[in-house]
Design a protein around this motif. Structure first.
Motif, PDB file in Angstrom:
ATOM      1  N   VAL A  67       9.476   0.961  -2.301  1.00  9.63           N
ATOM      2  CA  VAL A  67       9.244  -0.145  -1.377  1.00  9.63           C
ATOM      3  C   VAL A  67      10.420  -1.102  -1.551  1.00  9.63           C
ATOM      4  N   TYR A  68      11.262  -1.185  -0.526  1.00  9.00           N
ATOM      5  CA  TYR A  68      12.453  -2.036  -0.585  1.00  9.00           C
ATOM      6  C   TYR A  68      12.058  -3.463  -0.191  1.00  9.00           C
ATOM      7  N   LEU A  69      12.076  -4.349  -1.153  1.00 14.14           N
ATOM      8  CA  LEU A  69      11.586  -5.712  -0.969  1.00 14.14           C
ATOM      9  C   LEU A  69      12.362  -6.492   0.092  1.00 14.14           C
ATOM     10  N   ASP A  70      13.647  -6.233   0.211  1.00 16.56           N
ATOM     11  CA  ASP A  70      14.451  -6.978   1.172  1.00 16.56           C
ATOM     12  C   ASP A  70      14.358  -6.421   2.593  1.00 16.56           C
ATOM     13  N   ARG A  71      13.539  -5.390   2.806  1.00 16.15           N
ATOM     14  CA  ARG A  71      13.374  -4.790   4.130  1.00 16.15           C
ATOM     15  C   ARG A  71      11.954  -4.952   4.676  1.00 16.15           C
ATOM     16  N   LEU A  72      11.132  -5.732   4.020  1.00 15.69           N
ATOM     17  CA  LEU A  72       9.731  -5.852   4.411  1.00 15.69           C
ATOM     18  C   LEU A  72       9.488  -6.794   5.588  1.00 15.69           C
ATOM     19  N   GLY A  73      10.489  -7.537   5.973  1.00  9.89           N
ATOM     20  CA  GLY A  73      10.349  -8.407   7.135  1.00  9.89           C
ATOM     21  C   GLY A  73       9.227  -9.428   7.013  1.00  9.89           C
ATOM     22  N   GLY A  74       9.083 -10.019   5.838  1.00  9.01           N
ATOM     23  CA  GLY A  74       8.080 -11.057   5.639  1.00  9.01           C
ATOM     24  C   GLY A  74       6.723 -10.551   5.185  1.00  9.01           C
ATOM     25  N   LYS A  75       6.521  -9.234   5.173  1.00 13.80           N
ATOM     26  CA  LYS A  75       5.243  -8.693   4.698  1.00 13.80           C
ATOM     27  C   LYS A  75       5.193  -8.785   3.176  1.00 13.80           C
ATOM     28  N   SER A  76       4.021  -8.979   2.662  1.00 10.66           N
ATOM     29  CA  SER A  76       3.820  -9.036   1.220  1.00 10.66           C
ATOM     30  C   SER A  76       3.950  -7.638   0.621  1.00 10.66           C
ATOM     31  N   PHE A  77       4.747  -7.503  -0.437  1.00  8.12           N
ATOM     32  CA  PHE A  77       4.893  -6.187  -1.061  1.00  8.12           C
ATOM     33  C   PHE A  77       3.571  -5.724  -1.655  1.00  8.12           C
ATOM     34  N   LEU A  78       2.725  -6.660  -2.082  1.00  7.98           N
ATOM     35  CA  LEU A  78       1.412  -6.291  -2.614  1.00  7.98           C
ATOM     36  C   LEU A  78       0.539  -5.686  -1.518  1.00  7.98           C
ATOM     37  N   HIS A  79       0.602  -6.264  -0.330  1.00 14.66           N
ATOM     38  CA  HIS A  79      -0.157  -5.740   0.803  1.00 14.66           C
ATOM     39  C   HIS A  79       0.338  -4.342   1.174  1.00 14.66           C
ATOM     40  N   VAL A  80       1.647  -4.164   1.224  1.00 16.33           N
ATOM     41  CA  VAL A  80       2.236  -2.871   1.578  1.00 16.33           C
ATOM     42  C   VAL A  80       1.895  -1.825   0.520  1.00 16.33           C
ATOM     43  N   LEU A  81       2.010  -2.173  -0.731  1.00 16.35           N
ATOM     44  CA  LEU A  81       1.713  -1.246  -1.823  1.00 16.35           C
ATOM     45  C   LEU A  81       0.243  -0.827  -1.791  1.00 16.35           C
ATOM     46  N   GLU A  82      -0.628  -1.788  -1.561  1.00 20.04           N
ATOM     47  CA  GLU A  82      -2.054  -1.470  -1.472  1.00 20.04           C
ATOM     48  C   GLU A  82      -2.334  -0.551  -0.280  1.00 20.04           C
ATOM     49  N   ALA A  83      -1.693  -0.819   0.849  1.00 23.95           N
ATOM     50  CA  ALA A  83      -1.882   0.019   2.037  1.00 23.95           C
ATOM     51  C   ALA A  83      -1.389   1.444   1.789  1.00 23.95           C
ATOM     52  N   LEU A  84      -0.262   1.587   1.105  1.00 23.68           N
ATOM     53  CA  LEU A  84       0.259   2.919   0.779  1.00 23.68           C
ATOM     54  C   LEU A  84      -0.714   3.687  -0.117  1.00 23.68           C
ATOM     55  N   LEU A  85      -1.218   3.020  -1.126  1.00 19.13           N
ATOM     56  CA  LEU A  85      -2.171   3.664  -2.037  1.00 19.13           C
ATOM     57  C   LEU A  85      -3.434   4.093  -1.310  1.00 19.13           C
ATOM     58  N   LYS A  86      -3.886   3.287  -0.368  1.00 17.52           N
ATOM     59  CA  LYS A  86      -5.085   3.625   0.392  1.00 17.52           C
ATOM     60  C   LYS A  86      -4.841   4.809   1.333  1.00 17.52           C
ATOM     61  N   GLN A  87      -3.588   5.020   1.732  1.00 16.23           N
ATOM     62  CA  GLN A  87      -3.245   6.131   2.619  1.00 16.23           C
ATOM     63  C   GLN A  87      -3.087   7.455   1.881  1.00 16.23           C
ATOM     64  N   LEU A  88      -2.826   7.421   0.584  1.00 18.32           N
ATOM     65  CA  LEU A  88      -2.566   8.656  -0.164  1.00 18.32           C
ATOM     66  C   LEU A  88      -3.637   9.732   0.004  1.00 18.32           C
ATOM     67  N   PRO A  89      -4.926   9.416  -0.044  1.00 17.81           N
ATOM     68  CA  PRO A  89      -5.930  10.481   0.109  1.00 17.81           C
ATOM     69  C   PRO A  89      -5.846  11.196   1.460  1.00 17.81           C
ATOM     70  N   TYR A  90      -5.344  10.509   2.484  1.00 16.88           N
ATOM     71  CA  TYR A  90      -5.265  11.082   3.828  1.00 16.88           C
ATOM     72  C   TYR A  90      -4.005  11.919   4.029  1.00 16.88           C
ATOM     73  N   THR A  91      -3.169  11.993   3.008  1.00 21.84           N
ATOM     74  CA  THR A  91      -1.939  12.783   3.121  1.00 21.84           C
ATOM     75  C   THR A  91      -2.075  14.145   2.445  1.00 21.84           C
ATOM     76  N   ARG A  92      -3.264  14.452   1.963  1.00 22.44           N
ATOM     77  CA  ARG A  92      -3.472  15.722   1.260  1.00 22.44           C
ATOM     78  C   ARG A  92      -3.449  16.890   2.231  1.00 22.44           C
ATOM     79  N   LYS A  93      -3.055  18.040   1.731  1.00 20.37           N
ATOM     80  CA  LYS A  93      -3.033  19.271   2.527  1.00 20.37           C
ATOM     81  C   LYS A  93      -4.450  19.694   2.852  1.00 20.37           C
ATOM     82  N   GLU A  94      -4.589  20.312   4.023  1.00 21.65           N
ATOM     83  CA  GLU A  94      -5.890  20.854   4.429  1.00 21.65           C
ATOM     84  C   GLU A  94      -6.169  22.097   3.597  1.00 21.65           C
ATOM     85  N   ASP A  95      -7.436  22.318   3.291  1.00 20.66           N
ATOM     86  CA  ASP A  95      -7.804  23.546   2.615  1.00 20.66           C
ATOM     87  C   ASP A  95      -7.550  24.715   3.557  1.00 20.66           C
ATOM     88  N   GLU A  96      -6.952  25.760   3.021  1.00 18.57           N
ATOM     89  CA  GLU A  96      -6.683  26.939   3.847  1.00 18.57           C
ATOM     90  C   GLU A  96      -7.980  27.709   4.065  1.00 18.57           C
TER      91      GLU A  96
END
Length: 100
Positions: A67-96
Motif C-alpha cells: 500500500v503506497y501511502l503517497d498514492r492514496l489520494g487522501g484515503k486512510s491507509f488503515l481503511h484501505v488495509l482493512e478493506a484489502l483484508l476483508k477482500q482476501l476470502p473472496y479471492t480464493r480459487k473455486e473448488d474444482e
C-alpha cells in the motif's frame, strides 16, 4: 488505536503473516498456504479500485501487497488495509468439480 487492533485481528484471521512499514509503503505478506489458494485474477479485481496505490508482488511463494501511502489520494491507509483484508476470502480459487 482501536483500528490497529481490529486490523491485527482481521489479519490473523485472513492469513496475513506480517504487516510492516517500509518508507512510504505498508507491506502485507500473506502466508504461503493462503497464497496458494488465491486466484490471481480475483486478487487483481479486488485491488483494482485503488489503482496504483496498491502493488501486488511475491516474496518467495508468498503474495505481498504493498500500500503506497503517497498514492492514496487522501484515503486512510488503515481503511484501505482493512478493506484489502476483508477482500482476501473472496479471492480464493473455486473448488474444482470432481469428474467421475
Amino acid at each position: 488505536m482501536f483500528a490497529i487492533s481490529r486490523i491485527k485481528l482481521l489479519a490473523a484471521k485472513e492469513g496475513a503473516e506480517a504487516i510492516t512499514q517500509e518508507n512510504k509503503k505498508i507491506n502485507l505478506l500473506v502466508t504461503e498456504e493462503i497464497s496458494r489458494q488465491i486466484d490471481g485474477a480475483k486478487l487483481f479485481a479486488a485491488v483494482n479500485e485503488y489503482g496504483k496505490a496498491i502493488g501486488i508482488g511475491t516474496s518467495g511463494q508468498k503474495i505481498k501487497l504493498a500500500v503506497y501511502l503517497d498514492r492514496l489520494g487522501g484515503k486512510s491507509f488503515l481503511h484501505v488495509l482493512e478493506a484489502l483484508l476483508k477482500q482476501l476470502p473472496y479471492t480464493r480459487k473455486e473448488d474444482e468439480a470432481i469428474v467421475k
